[in-house]
Scaffold this motif. Structure first.
Motif, PDB file in Angstrom:
ATOM      1  N   THR A  58       0.860  -1.176   0.000  1.00 24.48           N
ATOM      2  CA  THR A  58       0.000   0.000   0.000  1.00 24.48           C
ATOM      3  C   THR A  58       0.896   1.225   0.000  1.00 24.48           C
ATOM      4  O   THR A  58       2.044   1.185   0.454  1.00 24.48           O
ATOM      5  N   LEU A  59       0.361   2.303  -0.514  1.00 20.80           N
ATOM      6  CA  LEU A  59       1.057   3.581  -0.491  1.00 20.80           C
ATOM      7  C   LEU A  59       0.046   4.693  -0.644  1.00 20.80           C
ATOM      8  O   LEU A  59      -1.108   4.456  -0.983  1.00 20.80           O
ATOM      9  N   LYS A  60       0.507   5.904  -0.344  1.00 19.40           N
ATOM     10  CA  LYS A  60      -0.341   7.090  -0.445  1.00 19.40           C
ATOM     11  C   LYS A  60       0.365   8.092  -1.356  1.00 19.40           C
ATOM     12  O   LYS A  60       1.023   9.009  -0.881  1.00 19.40           O
ATOM     13  N   PRO A  61       0.216   7.933  -2.662  1.00 16.46           N
ATOM     14  CA  PRO A  61       0.987   8.767  -3.584  1.00 16.46           C
ATOM     15  C   PRO A  61       0.497  10.206  -3.716  1.00 16.46           C
ATOM     16  O   PRO A  61       1.286  11.111  -3.942  1.00 16.46           O
ATOM     17  N   ILE A  62      -0.818  10.416  -3.590  1.00 15.17           N
ATOM     18  CA  ILE A  62      -1.366  11.758  -3.812  1.00 15.17           C
ATOM     19  C   ILE A  62      -2.465  12.043  -2.798  1.00 15.17           C
ATOM     20  O   ILE A  62      -3.363  11.225  -2.589  1.00 15.17           O
ATOM     21  N   LEU A  63      -2.382  13.186  -2.157  1.00 14.62           N
ATOM     22  CA  LEU A  63      -3.405  13.673  -1.229  1.00 14.62           C
ATOM     23  C   LEU A  63      -3.692  12.717  -0.071  1.00 14.62           C
ATOM     24  O   LEU A  63      -4.787  12.700   0.475  1.00 14.62           O
ATOM     25  N   GLY A  64      -2.714  11.880   0.284  1.00 11.40           N
ATOM     26  CA  GLY A  64      -2.890  10.967   1.403  1.00 11.40           C
ATOM     27  C   GLY A  64      -3.884   9.845   1.155  1.00 11.40           C
ATOM     28  O   GLY A  64      -4.310   9.168   2.087  1.00 11.40           O
ATOM     29  N   ILE A  65      -4.269   9.647  -0.108  1.00  8.15           N
ATOM     30  CA  ILE A  65      -5.224   8.601  -0.446  1.00  8.15           C
ATOM     31  C   ILE A  65      -4.489   7.270  -0.544  1.00  8.15           C
ATOM     32  O   ILE A  65      -3.557   7.118  -1.338  1.00  8.15           O
ATOM     33  N   LYS A  66      -4.911   6.313   0.270  1.00  8.17           N
ATOM     34  CA  LYS A  66      -4.262   5.001   0.321  1.00  8.17           C
ATOM     35  C   LYS A  66      -4.719   4.143  -0.856  1.00  8.17           C
ATOM     36  O   LYS A  66      -5.919   4.033  -1.125  1.00  8.17           O
ATOM     37  N   ILE A  67      -3.733   3.540  -1.544  1.00  2.68           N
ATOM     38  CA  ILE A  67      -4.062   2.638  -2.644  1.00  2.68           C
ATOM     39  C   ILE A  67      -3.344   1.305  -2.437  1.00  2.68           C
ATOM     40  O   ILE A  67      -2.304   1.238  -1.790  1.00  2.68           O
ATOM     41  N   ASN A  68      -3.930   0.268  -2.990  1.00  8.59           N
ATOM     42  CA  ASN A  68      -3.317  -1.056  -3.002  1.00  8.59           C
ATOM     43  C   ASN A  68      -2.644  -1.261  -4.349  1.00  8.59           C
ATOM     44  O   ASN A  68      -3.170  -0.838  -5.383  1.00  8.59           O
ATOM     45  N   TRP A  69      -1.498  -1.917  -4.319  1.00 13.90           N
ATOM     46  CA  TRP A  69      -0.752  -2.153  -5.546  1.00 13.90           C
ATOM     47  C   TRP A  69      -0.190  -3.564  -5.480  1.00 13.90           C
ATOM     48  O   TRP A  69       0.327  -3.992  -4.439  1.00 13.90           O
ATOM     49  N   MET A  70      -0.274  -4.271  -6.587  1.00 13.74           N
ATOM     50  CA  MET A  70       0.323  -5.602  -6.697  1.00 13.74           C
ATOM     51  C   MET A  70       1.224  -5.602  -7.919  1.00 13.74           C
ATOM     52  O   MET A  70       0.807  -5.220  -9.010  1.00 13.74           O
ATOM     53  N   THR A  71       2.471  -6.001  -7.694  1.00 10.67           N
ATOM     54  CA  THR A  71       3.394  -6.165  -8.812  1.00 10.67           C
ATOM     55  C   THR A  71       3.855  -7.610  -8.867  1.00 10.67           C
ATOM     56  O   THR A  71       3.814  -8.332  -7.870  1.00 10.67           O
ATOM     57  N   ILE A  72       4.305  -7.994 -10.037  1.00 14.76           N
ATOM     58  CA  ILE A  72       4.880  -9.314 -10.232  1.00 14.76           C
ATOM     59  C   ILE A  72       6.222  -9.129 -10.935  1.00 14.76           C
ATOM     60  O   ILE A  72       6.365  -8.262 -11.803  1.00 14.76           O
ATOM     61  N   ILE A  73       7.209  -9.881 -10.506  1.00 15.71           N
ATOM     62  CA  ILE A  73       8.500  -9.891 -11.203  1.00 15.71           C
ATOM     63  C   ILE A  73       8.318 -10.831 -12.398  1.00 15.71           C
ATOM     64  O   ILE A  73       8.111 -12.029 -12.218  1.00 15.71           O
ATOM     65  N   THR A  74       8.324 -10.282 -13.586  1.00 14.35           N
ATOM     66  CA  THR A  74       8.039 -11.097 -14.767  1.00 14.35           C
ATOM     67  C   THR A  74       9.283 -11.770 -15.324  1.00 14.35           C
ATOM     68  O   THR A  74       9.195 -12.833 -15.923  1.00 14.35           O
ATOM     69  N   ILE A  75      10.437 -11.135 -15.123  1.00 13.97           N
ATOM     70  CA  ILE A  75      11.686 -11.708 -15.612  1.00 13.97           C
ATOM     71  C   ILE A  75      12.821 -11.198 -14.740  1.00 13.97           C
ATOM     72  O   ILE A  75      12.775 -10.077 -14.235  1.00 13.97           O
ATOM     73  N   SER A  76      13.811 -12.039 -14.540  1.00 12.63           N
ATOM     74  CA  SER A  76      14.950 -11.670 -13.710  1.00 12.63           C
ATOM     75  C   SER A  76      16.165 -12.480 -14.147  1.00 12.63           C
ATOM     76  O   SER A  76      16.095 -13.704 -14.228  1.00 12.63           O
ATOM     77  N   GLN A  77      17.247 -11.781 -14.424  1.00  7.72           N
ATOM     78  CA  GLN A  77      18.525 -12.421 -14.733  1.00  7.72           C
ATOM     79  C   GLN A  77      19.533 -11.873 -13.730  1.00  7.72           C
ATOM     80  O   GLN A  77      19.875 -10.691 -13.784  1.00  7.72           O
ATOM     81  N   GLN A  78      19.989 -12.731 -12.828  1.00  7.07           N
ATOM     82  CA  GLN A  78      20.844 -12.285 -11.723  1.00  7.07           C
ATOM     83  C   GLN A  78      22.009 -11.447 -12.207  1.00  7.07           C
ATOM     84  O   GLN A  78      22.698 -11.782 -13.158  1.00  7.07           O
TER      85      GLN A  78
END
Length: 155
Positions: A58-78
């Protein structure tokens, strides 16, 4: 849908392995995010980054409004690159590439490339012009300064 691009390049006075160790830990995202955004990881499996890893926060990017965010790591090369994509959140599209390359001086060149789009068509384009692009720039400016402190202030 209008897609926007934000790109940053930063030189780090550290080897790729040290950089990768830091940036491949989702927990460190909080360190390089402005406190004013109230960034909090809600769920992840406490493992080093890997393709398919899901991170919710969760984060509050604008005006203190809380939002939920989901990310996925789609690719990773060490020690080379990884990509995170938004699955749920405020953007119609969020695709963030992170590249790590050896620099001639033994340091690391880190490049971030973000492609993003906003929902709501014309209204989204207006919001990007008035608010979002400047907010993203300020977030990445903060991130740049914080990374400078972490990696480039060592003597």
């Amino acid at each position: 849908m209008k897609v926007y691009k934000l790109q940053t390049v930063q030189h780090l006075n550290a080897g790729i392995e040290e950089c990768w160790d830091f940036f491949s830990s989702p927990q460190n995202l909080q360190i390089i995010t402005p406190d004013t955004m109230s960034f909090e990881i809600q769920d992840f499996d406490n493992k080093r980054m890997y393709p398919g890893q899901v991170i919710t926060y969760t984060l509050k990017p604008i005006l203190g409004i809380k939002i939920n965010w989901m990310t996925i790591i789609t690719i990773s090369q060490q020690n080379e690159y990884f990509v995170d994509e938004q699955r749920f959140g405020p953007y119609a599209l969020w695709h963030h590439k992170h590249f790590f390359e050896p620099a001639p001086d033994g340091g690391t060149k880190m490049t971030d490339v973000v492609h993003y789009a906003l929902p709501f068509g014309f209204l989204g384009r207006i919001m990007n012009h008035l608010v979002v692009k400047n907010k993203l720039k300020s977030i990445f400016d903060f991130r740049y300064k914080k990374i400078e402190e972490l990696f480039n202030s060592k003597k």
